[in-house]
Design an enzyme around this catalytic site. Structure first.
Site, mmCIF file in Angstrom:
data_model
loop_
_atom_site.group_PDB
_atom_site.id
_atom_site.type_symbol
_atom_site.label_atom_id
_atom_site.label_comp_id
_atom_site.label_asym_id
_atom_site.label_seq_id
_atom_site.Cartn_x
_atom_site.Cartn_y
_atom_site.Cartn_z
ATOM 1 N N ASN A 94 3.660 8.278 3.118
ATOM 2 C CA ASN A 94 4.449 9.086 1.913
ATOM 3 C C ASN A 94 4.084 9.722 1.736
ATOM 4 O OD1 ASN A 94 6.410 9.802 -0.043
ATOM 5 N ND2 ASN A 94 4.696 9.404 -1.765
ATOM 6 N N ASP A 136 -9.290 12.981 -0.284
ATOM 7 C CA ASP A 136 -8.732 13.789 0.620
ATOM 8 C C ASP A 136 -8.266 13.994 1.887
ATOM 9 O OD1 ASP A 136 -7.795 16.132 0.722
ATOM 10 O OD2 ASP A 136 -9.118 17.424 0.080
ATOM 11 N N LYS A 172 7.046 16.562 11.267
ATOM 12 C CA LYS A 172 8.504 15.308 10.936
ATOM 13 C C LYS A 172 8.711 14.860 12.230
ATOM 14 C CE LYS A 172 7.476 14.684 6.730
ATOM 15 N NZ LYS A 172 7.050 13.276 5.803
ATOM 16 N N TYR A 175 6.021 22.032 9.817
ATOM 17 C CA TYR A 175 6.023 20.769 9.065
ATOM 18 C C TYR A 175 7.594 20.172 10.104
ATOM 19 C CZ TYR A 175 8.253 18.271 5.889
ATOM 20 O OH TYR A 175 9.354 17.817 4.823
ATOM 21 N N SER A 181 11.244 17.709 -7.724
ATOM 22 C CA SER A 181 9.992 17.343 -7.594
ATOM 23 C C SER A 181 9.639 18.604 -8.820
ATOM 24 C CB SER A 181 9.201 17.521 -7.466
ATOM 25 O OG SER A 181 8.922 18.546 -6.356
ATOM 26 N N VAL A 207 0.884 -1.168 0.008
ATOM 27 C CA VAL A 207 -0.095 0.308 0.234
ATOM 28 C C VAL A 207 0.469 1.361 -0.388
ATOM 29 C CG1 VAL A 207 -1.595 1.429 1.530
ATOM 30 C CG2 VAL A 207 -1.527 -1.556 1.118
ATOM 31 N N VAL A 245 14.769 16.826 -2.899
ATOM 32 C CA VAL A 245 14.498 15.888 -3.707
ATOM 33 C C VAL A 245 14.273 16.646 -4.818
ATOM 34 C CG1 VAL A 245 13.385 13.706 -5.382
ATOM 35 C CG2 VAL A 245 14.745 13.319 -3.136
#
Length: 389
Positions: free
Chosen positions: A162, A134, A243, A239, A274, A80, A272
């Site tokens: 993720n 959502d 995390k 944020y 994107s 998943v 990364v």
């Protein structure tokens, strides 16, 4: 296990040899016990650093890729993936499909999910399912819909947490819009916990049944962390805190699920590339999603740069070396690091505000500063240019 035994043997050898050296210093060179004791502490500290650094190099550059047969690869098991429609999540889904896992995709945009599911089914010859929800709404219906799909899946062995969201631009906490605070916590924390609480029991049940029939041996839960959670990050305080929460939650869950033969790891990433980030050019420090996910899935079970933590991995080579250097020198919670982070994000904020002003003057809206962009269901890889942490 062989790697762990070799690492322990290396440590024991250093300690034993150090003991012989110190005994000789006392006997033949007349050093005082206090001097030898202080020297021993220094040598032991250096030895630990050497062992830690060697472990990073082994994890990142030497050891073979993780074997996924024990997780049910090519044996009918499902994986998943949340936040699966773009970036890192999309690449997780692709690569797990190539490893022989059926894939259940969860994200916000149905058209992207449908296209990805078809691509994986055709290229990897595996089954796929998808669900468009959502999670920023924290609606009970979302989780009922997930349960409905899970009832049609016989065996789940892997969960990739993720899904994630950050601030639109670096912003002081006192100026952060309440809606943005809510969405970050709702997506990064509440959604991750609730989805895991739904799927982890299915993994535990699947592993028990598979072990009884010797089909496969264990399950896996990977949760995406961030350097923003590793290091206190001013102007991205909410944020950063969300995390950091995932770090401790994931570590605690790893201990709880170990007796159930389910491996739980937090994956730490730097920036990364994107589409949303507009950082299109890769570099030594900034991989693309394919490079990052390849490194992650190849090194499950190994710490990489996160040698000071358990059930945590910083897998990409440059991220690993940076993580190790910070942790082993100034420390992740040092005032120096926090101050550097603050100055960097103040500068990023100034540039972002100037860009918004230019676009407003020209009558062009910034797509990254729209309500949809701020409140959307974004994957961890879809960090904007402010997330250089």
């Amino acid at each position: 296990m062989v790697y762990v035994n070799a690492k322990n043997y290396f440590c024991d050898s250093i300690i034993n040899n150090t003991d012989r050296v110190l005994s000789a210093l006392i006997k033949y060179h007349g050093l005082s016990i206090i001097a030898v004791f202080l020297l021993a502490i220094g040598l032991f500290h250096v030895a630990l650093k050497v062992v830690s650094y060697v472990a990073v190099l082994l994890d990142v550059f030497v050891l073979p890729p993780t074997n996924y047969l024990p997780y049910g690869s090519q044996r009918g098991a499902w994986a998943v993936v949340t936040g699966a429609s773009d970036g890192i999540g999309k690449e997780y889904a692709r690569q797990l499909g190539l490893r022989g896992f059926n894939v259940f995709l969860i994200s916000r945009t149905e058209s992207k999910l449908r296209e990805l599911a078809q691509e994986i089914a055709e290229k990897s010859k595996v089954e796929t399912k998808f669900l468009a929800i959502d999670v920023s709404t924290d609606s009970p219906q979302n989780y009922k819909d997930i349960e409905t799909v899970l009832e049609t899946i016989p065996s789940v062995s892997i969960l990739i947490n993720n899904v994630g969201l950050s601030h639109s631009i670096p912003t002081p906490f006192l100026e952060t819009p309440p809606a943005e605070l809510h969405n970050i916590i709702a997506i990064n924390n509440l959604a991750t916990l609730k989805i895991t609480q739904l799927i982890a029991p299915k993994i535990v049940e699947s592993v028990k049944e598979a072990r009884a029939t010797k089909k496969f041996q264990k399950g896996l839960i990977l949760t995406m962390g961030s350097f923003g959670g590793l290091l206190p990050t001013p102007l991205l305080a909410t944020y950063s805190g969300s995390k950091a929460f995932l770090q401790h939650w994931s570590n605690a869950l790893a201990v709880e699920l170990a007796p159930e033969h389910v491996d739980v790891e937090l994956v730490v990433s730097y920036l990364v590339t994107s589409a949303m980030s507009k950082v299109r050019k890769t570099s030594a420090l900034i991989p693309n999603p394919k490079q990052f996910v390849t490194a992650t899935l190849s090194s499950v079970g190994r710490a990489g740069g996160a040698q000071e933590k358990f059930a945590t991995s910083t897998p990409y080579w440059s991220h690993a070396l940076l993580h190790w250097w910070i942790a082993q020198t100034v420390g992740v919670f040092s005032k120096l690091v926090a101050g550097f982070n603050y100055k960097m994000h103040v500068d990023i904020r100034k540039r972002a505000l100037k860009k918004q002003a230019r676009q407003a003057a020209g009558g062009v809206a910034d797509p990254k500063n729209t309500t949809a962009a701020r409140e959307g269901y974004a994957t961890e890889s879809l960090k904007n240019e402010t997330l250089k942490h």
